[in-house]
Design a protein around this motif. Structure first.
Motif, PDB file in Angstrom:
ATOM      1  N   MET A 181       0.841  -1.201   0.000  1.00 61.97           N
ATOM      2  CA  MET A 181       0.000   0.000   0.000  1.00 61.97           C
ATOM      3  C   MET A 181       0.876   1.250   0.000  1.00 61.97           C
ATOM      4  N   LEU A 182       0.475   2.235  -0.799  1.00 71.22           N
ATOM      5  CA  LEU A 182       1.203   3.492  -0.865  1.00 71.22           C
ATOM      6  C   LEU A 182       0.909   4.377   0.342  1.00 71.22           C
ATOM      7  N   GLY A 183       1.923   5.112   0.779  1.00 72.79           N
ATOM      8  CA  GLY A 183       1.761   6.076   1.850  1.00 72.79           C
ATOM      9  C   GLY A 183       2.673   7.266   1.609  1.00 72.79           C
ATOM     10  N   TYR A 184       2.582   8.275   2.459  1.00 75.36           N
ATOM     11  CA  TYR A 184       3.395   9.479   2.303  1.00 75.36           C
ATOM     12  C   TYR A 184       3.817  10.004   3.662  1.00 75.36           C
ATOM     13  N   ARG A 185       5.077  10.442   3.745  1.00 74.69           N
ATOM     14  CA  ARG A 185       5.607  11.042   4.962  1.00 74.69           C
ATOM     15  C   ARG A 185       6.485  12.230   4.606  1.00 74.69           C
ATOM     16  N   ILE A 186       6.565  13.178   5.509  1.00 77.75           N
ATOM     17  CA  ILE A 186       7.540  14.254   5.417  1.00 77.75           C
ATOM     18  C   ILE A 186       8.468  14.120   6.610  1.00 77.75           C
ATOM     19  N   ILE A 187       9.777  14.088   6.340  1.00 74.67           N
ATOM     20  CA  ILE A 187      10.736  13.942   7.428  1.00 74.67           C
ATOM     21  C   ILE A 187      11.754  15.078   7.386  1.00 74.67           C
ATOM     22  N   ASN A 188      12.379  15.334   8.527  1.00 76.35           N
ATOM     23  CA  ASN A 188      13.498  16.256   8.580  1.00 76.35           C
ATOM     24  C   ASN A 188      14.738  15.573   8.030  1.00 76.35           C
ATOM     25  N   CYS A 189      15.521  16.302   7.256  1.00 78.91           N
ATOM     26  CA  CYS A 189      16.718  15.706   6.654  1.00 78.91           C
ATOM     27  C   CYS A 189      17.824  15.436   7.670  1.00 78.91           C
ATOM     28  N   ASN A 190      17.661  15.916   8.891  1.00 75.63           N
ATOM     29  CA  ASN A 190      18.642  15.598   9.927  1.00 75.63           C
ATOM     30  C   ASN A 190      18.247  14.361  10.737  1.00 75.63           C
ATOM     31  N   GLY A 191      17.111  13.746  10.390  1.00 74.76           N
ATOM     32  CA  GLY A 191      16.712  12.506  11.039  1.00 74.76           C
ATOM     33  C   GLY A 191      16.110  12.655  12.414  1.00 74.76           C
ATOM     34  N   SER A 192      15.740  13.878  12.797  1.00 71.94           N
ATOM     35  CA  SER A 192      15.311  14.121  14.176  1.00 71.94           C
ATOM     36  C   SER A 192      13.878  13.702  14.474  1.00 71.94           C
ATOM     37  N   ASP A 193      13.096  13.354  13.458  1.00 73.73           N
ATOM     38  CA  ASP A 193      11.669  13.128  13.697  1.00 73.73           C
ATOM     39  C   ASP A 193      11.167  11.787  13.176  1.00 73.73           C
ATOM     40  N   CYS A 194      12.069  10.827  12.980  1.00 74.63           N
ATOM     41  CA  CYS A 194      11.638   9.506  12.543  1.00 74.63           C
ATOM     42  C   CYS A 194      12.609   8.471  13.108  1.00 74.63           C
ATOM     43  N   THR A 243      15.501   5.696  13.336  1.00 74.40           N
ATOM     44  CA  THR A 243      16.801   5.589  12.681  1.00 74.40           C
ATOM     45  C   THR A 243      16.727   4.668  11.469  1.00 74.40           C
ATOM     46  N   GLU A 244      15.976   3.581  11.586  1.00 74.00           N
ATOM     47  CA  GLU A 244      15.854   2.629  10.478  1.00 74.00           C
ATOM     48  C   GLU A 244      15.219   3.289   9.265  1.00 74.00           C
ATOM     49  N   PHE A 245      14.112   4.016   9.473  1.00 75.06           N
ATOM     50  CA  PHE A 245      13.442   4.654   8.346  1.00 75.06           C
ATOM     51  C   PHE A 245      14.321   5.746   7.748  1.00 75.06           C
ATOM     52  N   TYR A 246      14.955   6.517   8.590  1.00 80.51           N
ATOM     53  CA  TYR A 246      15.844   7.588   8.115  1.00 80.51           C
ATOM     54  C   TYR A 246      16.981   7.015   7.284  1.00 80.51           C
ATOM     55  N   ASN A 247      17.606   5.959   7.771  1.00 79.35           N
ATOM     56  CA  ASN A 247      18.705   5.342   7.034  1.00 79.35           C
ATOM     57  C   ASN A 247      18.231   4.736   5.716  1.00 79.35           C
ATOM     58  N   ASP A 248      17.023   4.173   5.710  1.00 79.00           N
ATOM     59  CA  ASP A 248      16.473   3.633   4.462  1.00 79.00           C
ATOM     60  C   ASP A 248      16.268   4.748   3.432  1.00 79.00           C
ATOM     61  N   CYS A 249      15.774   5.899   3.895  1.00 79.11           N
ATOM     62  CA  CYS A 249      15.584   7.042   2.991  1.00 79.11           C
ATOM     63  C   CYS A 249      16.925   7.518   2.439  1.00 79.11           C
ATOM     64  N   PHE A 250      17.900   7.661   3.330  1.00 76.37           N
ATOM     65  CA  PHE A 250      19.209   8.124   2.884  1.00 76.37           C
ATOM     66  C   PHE A 250      19.845   7.136   1.911  1.00 76.37           C
ATOM     67  N   GLU A 251      19.766   5.853   2.192  1.00 73.60           N
ATOM     68  CA  GLU A 251      20.361   4.843   1.316  1.00 73.60           C
ATOM     69  C   GLU A 251      19.715   4.858  -0.064  1.00 73.60           C
ATOM     70  N   LEU A 252      18.392   5.039  -0.111  1.00 67.82           N
ATOM     71  CA  LEU A 252      17.703   5.151  -1.398  1.00 67.82           C
ATOM     72  C   LEU A 252      18.246   6.338  -2.173  1.00 67.82           C
ATOM     73  N   TRP A 253      18.287   7.485  -1.531  1.00 63.93           N
ATOM     74  CA  TRP A 253      18.784   8.702  -2.177  1.00 63.93           C
ATOM     75  C   TRP A 253      20.235   8.533  -2.623  1.00 63.93           C
ATOM     76  N   HIS A 254      21.078   8.047  -1.733  1.00 63.12           N
ATOM     77  CA  HIS A 254      22.510   7.969  -2.013  1.00 63.12           C
ATOM     78  C   HIS A 254      22.808   6.979  -3.135  1.00 63.12           C
ATOM     79  N   THR A 255      22.129   5.853  -3.153  1.00 65.36           N
ATOM     80  CA  THR A 255      22.357   4.849  -4.198  1.00 65.36           C
ATOM     81  C   THR A 255      21.972   5.391  -5.563  1.00 65.36           C
TER      82      THR A 255
END
Length: 218
Positions: A1-14, A16-28
């Motif tokens: 199922m699709l969903g949507y989130r807005i997170i801080n780019c410093n990782g302060s509001d989610c 660690t696992e989700f933040y790292n997954d977002c960063f890894e997607l972007w970085h790759t």
């Protein structure tokens, strides 16, 4: 199922696992891109961290797409020296700051390879859905101008045109091997997606999830 989130780019509001997954997607995705178009190796995390927020599309609560954005108060001199904003032509930035007290910057549209045009999971374009979601965030923000530099080889300029964009300058030397445009979407010219399926998803996320518009207002 699709969903949507807005997170801080410093990782302060989610988490660690989700933040790292977002960063890894972007970085790759962007490491591969910059290696291809600019022969740049060992990309740092600076571009991720210089932005304030990321809008993230999830599939079964895992990130599959994101973009990075800022809502910049142009009375703060620090915003003129952000590394990302230095990519913009100086005359465009000067004119924009004279006419708009707050500018919304869109950058780094990122889609997981498994969820691109030929994805078997969904009958819609994730990149178009992400751009439409970005425009909804912009609509709800205090900014009156959206600025972006588009990768034309990925038709990001076409996504922008669907939402009322104006091309301010073509063929910027951002990437050496492909054309890029500087586009603007003025708040009073902003259009909703022309795709009903995409519009349904965006309206569901932003009309029913109260925490999303509240976060944008902050």
């Amino acid at each position: 199922m699709l969903g949507y989130r807005i997170i801080n780019c410093n990782g302060s509001d989610c988490s660690t696992e989700f933040y790292n997954d977002c960063f890894e997607l972007w970085h790759t995705v962007w490491s591969d891109t910059l290696l291809e178009v600019a022969q740049l190796e060992n990309m740092s995390s600076d571009q991720f961290l210089v932005n304030d927020n990321a809008g993230v599309i999830t599939w079964n609560e895992k990130p599959i797409s994101l973009f990075l954005f800022n809502q910049m108060n142009m009375s703060y001199l620090t915003n003129y020296r952000r590394s990302y904003i230095l990519n913009y032509p100086q005359e465009i930035l000067e004119k924009a700051s004279e006419e708009h007290s707050s500018i919304f910057t869109f950058s780094n549209l990122t889609v997981h390879p498994n969820f691109r045009k030929s994805n078997p999971f969904l009958k819609l374009s994730i990149s178009a859905l992400q751009f439409a979601s970005a425009c909804k965030i912009y609509e709800l923000s205090k900014s009156t101008l959206l600025l972006a530099i588009t990768r034309n080889s990925k038709n990001v300029h076409r996504l922008a045109e669907d939402h009322g964009a104006t091309t301010l300058q073509s063929n910027l030397p951002l990437f050496t091997n492909e054309p890029s445009d500087c586009i603007a979407i003025y708040k009073d010219k902003l259009k909703q997606s022309s795709n009903d399926n995409i519009l349904t998803h965006v309206n569901h996320w932003f009309n029913e999830k109260l925490d999303i518009p509240l976060k944008i207002a902050m």
